[in-house]
Design a protein around this motif. Structure first.
Motif, PDB file in Angstrom:
ATOM      1  N   VAL A  91      10.050   1.742 -11.437  1.00 56.12           N
ATOM      2  CA  VAL A  91       9.409   2.930 -10.865  1.00 56.12           C
ATOM      3  C   VAL A  91       9.952   3.227  -9.474  1.00 56.12           C
ATOM      4  CG1 VAL A  91       7.233   3.765  -9.877  1.00 56.12           C
ATOM      5  CG2 VAL A  91       7.284   2.872 -12.207  1.00 56.12           C
ATOM      6  N   LEU A  92      10.162   2.187  -8.689  1.00 56.76           N
ATOM      7  CA  LEU A  92      10.682   2.379  -7.338  1.00 56.76           C
ATOM      8  C   LEU A  92      12.061   3.037  -7.363  1.00 56.76           C
ATOM      9  CD1 LEU A  92       9.642  -0.932  -5.511  1.00 56.76           C
ATOM     10  CD2 LEU A  92       8.442   1.255  -5.652  1.00 56.76           C
ATOM     11  N   ASP A  93      12.794   2.823  -8.442  1.00 50.21           N
ATOM     12  CA  ASP A  93      14.101   3.470  -8.589  1.00 50.21           C
ATOM     13  C   ASP A  93      13.963   4.968  -8.789  1.00 50.21           C
ATOM     14  OD1 ASP A  93      16.376   1.971  -8.205  1.00 50.21           O
ATOM     15  OD2 ASP A  93      16.345   1.074 -10.195  1.00 50.21           O
ATOM     16  N   ASP A  94      12.838   5.390  -9.372  1.00 46.27           N
ATOM     17  CA  ASP A  94      12.643   6.798  -9.709  1.00 46.27           C
ATOM     18  C   ASP A  94      11.967   7.603  -8.597  1.00 46.27           C
ATOM     19  OD1 ASP A  94      13.780   6.388 -12.192  1.00 46.27           O
ATOM     20  OD2 ASP A  94      11.859   5.922 -13.156  1.00 46.27           O
ATOM     21  N   ILE A  95      11.353   6.908  -7.657  1.00 44.59           N
ATOM     22  CA  ILE A  95      10.675   7.607  -6.558  1.00 44.59           C
ATOM     23  C   ILE A  95      11.698   7.990  -5.497  1.00 44.59           C
ATOM     24  CG2 ILE A  95       9.002   7.355  -4.678  1.00 44.59           C
ATOM     25  CD1 ILE A  95       7.367   5.596  -6.451  1.00 44.59           C
ATOM     26  N   PRO A  96      11.684   9.241  -5.022  1.00 43.18           N
ATOM     27  CA  PRO A  96      12.621   9.646  -3.962  1.00 43.18           C
ATOM     28  C   PRO A  96      12.540   8.698  -2.775  1.00 43.18           C
ATOM     29  CG  PRO A  96      11.468  11.562  -4.839  1.00 43.18           C
ATOM     30  CD  PRO A  96      10.810  10.349  -5.444  1.00 43.18           C
ATOM     31  N   SER A  97      13.693   8.356  -2.219  1.00 44.61           N
ATOM     32  CA  SER A  97      13.747   7.377  -1.129  1.00 44.61           C
ATOM     33  C   SER A  97      12.883   7.790   0.050  1.00 44.61           C
ATOM     34  CB  SER A  97      15.197   7.177  -0.682  1.00 44.61           C
ATOM     35  OG  SER A  97      15.957   6.627  -1.734  1.00 44.61           O
ATOM     36  N   LYS A  98      12.871   9.092   0.373  1.00 50.82           N
ATOM     37  CA  LYS A  98      12.092   9.545   1.533  1.00 50.82           C
ATOM     38  C   LYS A  98      10.595   9.342   1.305  1.00 50.82           C
ATOM     39  CE  LYS A  98      11.929  14.419   0.082  1.00 50.82           C
ATOM     40  NZ  LYS A  98      10.463  14.406  -0.206  1.00 50.82           N
ATOM     41  N   ASP A  99      10.157   9.459   0.036  1.00 48.97           N
ATOM     42  CA  ASP A  99       8.746   9.229  -0.277  1.00 48.97           C
ATOM     43  C   ASP A  99       8.410   7.740  -0.230  1.00 48.97           C
ATOM     44  OD1 ASP A  99       8.344  11.933  -0.623  1.00 48.97           O
ATOM     45  OD2 ASP A  99       8.678  11.879  -2.782  1.00 48.97           O
ATOM     46  N   LEU A 100       9.320   6.936  -0.743  1.00 48.87           N
ATOM     47  CA  LEU A 100       9.112   5.492  -0.702  1.00 48.87           C
ATOM     48  C   LEU A 100       9.091   4.991   0.741  1.00 48.87           C
ATOM     49  CD1 LEU A 100       8.712   2.928  -2.294  1.00 48.87           C
ATOM     50  CD2 LEU A 100      11.190   2.761  -2.579  1.00 48.87           C
ATOM     51  N   LEU A 101       9.939   5.583   1.581  1.00 49.85           N
ATOM     52  CA  LEU A 101       9.943   5.237   3.004  1.00 49.85           C
ATOM     53  C   LEU A 101       8.585   5.525   3.632  1.00 49.85           C
ATOM     54  CD1 LEU A 101      11.235   4.480   5.725  1.00 49.85           C
ATOM     55  CD2 LEU A 101      12.099   6.826   5.870  1.00 49.85           C
ATOM     56  N   ALA A 102       7.989   6.647   3.257  1.00 49.94           N
ATOM     57  CA  ALA A 102       6.690   7.020   3.825  1.00 49.94           C
ATOM     58  C   ALA A 102       5.636   5.957   3.537  1.00 49.94           C
ATOM     59  CB  ALA A 102       6.245   8.370   3.264  1.00 49.94           C
ATOM     60  N   VAL A 103       5.727   5.329   2.349  1.00 47.34           N
ATOM     61  CA  VAL A 103       4.758   4.288   1.991  1.00 47.34           C
ATOM     62  C   VAL A 103       5.034   3.007   2.770  1.00 47.34           C
ATOM     63  CG1 VAL A 103       3.865   2.840   0.136  1.00 47.34           C
ATOM     64  CG2 VAL A 103       4.435   5.236  -0.317  1.00 47.34           C
ATOM     65  N   ILE A 104       6.281   2.546   2.720  1.00 43.56           N
ATOM     66  CA  ILE A 104       6.627   1.279   3.380  1.00 43.56           C
ATOM     67  C   ILE A 104       6.458   1.391   4.879  1.00 43.56           C
ATOM     68  CG2 ILE A 104       8.506  -0.370   3.795  1.00 43.56           C
ATOM     69  CD1 ILE A 104       9.605   0.345   1.074  1.00 43.56           C
ATOM     70  N   ARG A 105       6.771   2.558   5.432  1.00 48.86           N
ATOM     71  CA  ARG A 105       6.704   2.757   6.879  1.00 48.86           C
ATOM     72  C   ARG A 105       5.276   2.663   7.402  1.00 48.86           C
ATOM     73  NH1 ARG A 105       6.853   6.414  11.206  1.00 48.86           N
ATOM     74  NH2 ARG A 105       8.723   6.156  12.508  1.00 48.86           N
ATOM     75  N   GLU A 106       4.334   3.103   6.610  1.00 46.77           N
ATOM     76  CA  GLU A 106       2.942   3.135   7.053  1.00 46.77           C
ATOM     77  C   GLU A 106       2.204   1.836   6.776  1.00 46.77           C
ATOM     78  OE1 GLU A 106       1.524   5.506   8.861  1.00 46.77           O
ATOM     79  OE2 GLU A 106       3.522   6.404   8.884  1.00 46.77           O
ATOM     80  N   TYR A 107       2.856   0.931   6.029  1.00 49.44           N
ATOM     81  CA  TYR A 107       2.165  -0.308   5.684  1.00 49.44           C
ATOM     82  C   TYR A 107       2.240  -1.294   6.835  1.00 49.44           C
ATOM     83  CZ  TYR A 107       0.246  -3.944   2.710  1.00 49.44           C
ATOM     84  OH  TYR A 107      -0.565  -4.905   2.178  1.00 49.44           O
ATOM     85  N   ASP A 108       1.192  -2.043   7.016  1.00 47.24           N
ATOM     86  CA  ASP A 108       1.120  -3.057   8.076  1.00 47.24           C
ATOM     87  C   ASP A 108       2.127  -4.165   7.775  1.00 47.24           C
ATOM     88  OD1 ASP A 108       0.550  -4.954   9.953  1.00 47.24           O
ATOM     89  OD2 ASP A 108      -1.605  -5.029   9.556  1.00 47.24           O
TER      90      ASP A 108
END
Length: 221
Positions: A40-57
């Motif tokens: 699934v992570l392969d299919d999610i746009p990188s910029k969207d995945l960045l938004a998740v990882i960036r906001e995680y503690d």
């Protein structure tokens, strides 16, 4: 199933609901296993995945951080520059939590990042607030072969610098040039400012006197 998860997660991310988006993604592990999330992570746009990882503690473990592959992470982390975060704190937090996770081969992540456009710049940004130490004499111990990784291990900038210097010297040499350029950029504005001040002083002319004031000075003499 996977397609629906991607659509749902992407919509949540774009609407700003990062917490629910991450919950949707990590729930997939419970129902379909680790590999399903990796796909699934392969299919999610990188910029969207960045938004998740960036906001995680970054101080806590996340399933995304634990399962993301070097190639996936590399595509994500090089986009951090788009946020124009001059402190690069988020970048360091993300890289430290993923590259130095317990089961990770840090070298695989380093090589994956270096292969992408702006990969070298990403390393330079990560080390930017330590540029003087990496470039200068205060961290010269890393230039010797007497220091082992275990001795320098901090899961942070020192360990990454050691890895670049000792295991990826070609990448290290390019990053070193970029760090020196960053230091030079910091010096130039100061020099320019000093030059402007000196020029202003040099170009300052005595206040012009009126004929009456000049006459009074002559009389006094």
């Amino acid at each position: 199933m996977t397609h629906l998860v991607v659509v749902e997660a992407t919509n949540l991310i774009q609407s700003g609901d990062i917490v629910r988006a991450e919950a949707v993604l990590t729930a997939l592990v419970e129902t379909e296993g680790d590999n399903a999330l990796i796909e699934v992570l392969d299919d999610i746009p990188s910029k969207d995945l960045l938004a998740v990882i960036r906001e995680y503690d970054s101080s806590k473990q996340s399933l995304l951080n634990l399962l993301i592959t070097p190639e996936q992470f590399a595509r994500v982390v090089v986009l951090e520059r788009l946020y124009k975060d001059m402190s690069h704190e988020q970048l360091r937090g993300m890289m430290n939590s993923v590259i130095f996770r317990e089961d990770a081969d840090a070298s695989e992540f380093i090589e994956a990042i270096a292969e992408l456009e702006f990969g070298y710049e990403t390393f330079a940004d990560y080390l930017s607030d330590r540029a003087e130490e990496v470039v200068g004499e205060t961290f010269a111990a890393l230039d010797t072969e007497d220091i082992s990784r275990s001795e320098i291990s901090d899961h942070d900038w020192k360990e990454l610098t050691w890895l670049l210097r000792h295991e990826h010297s070609d990448i290290y040499n390019i990053v070193l040039v970029l760090l020196k350029a960053k230091l030079q950029e910091r010096v130039i504005p100061e020099v320019a400012l000093t030059g402007e001040e000196d020029e202003a002083i040099e170009n300052t002319t005595p206040e012009e006197k009126t004929p009456k004031e000049e006459e009074d000075e002559d009389s006094a003499i």
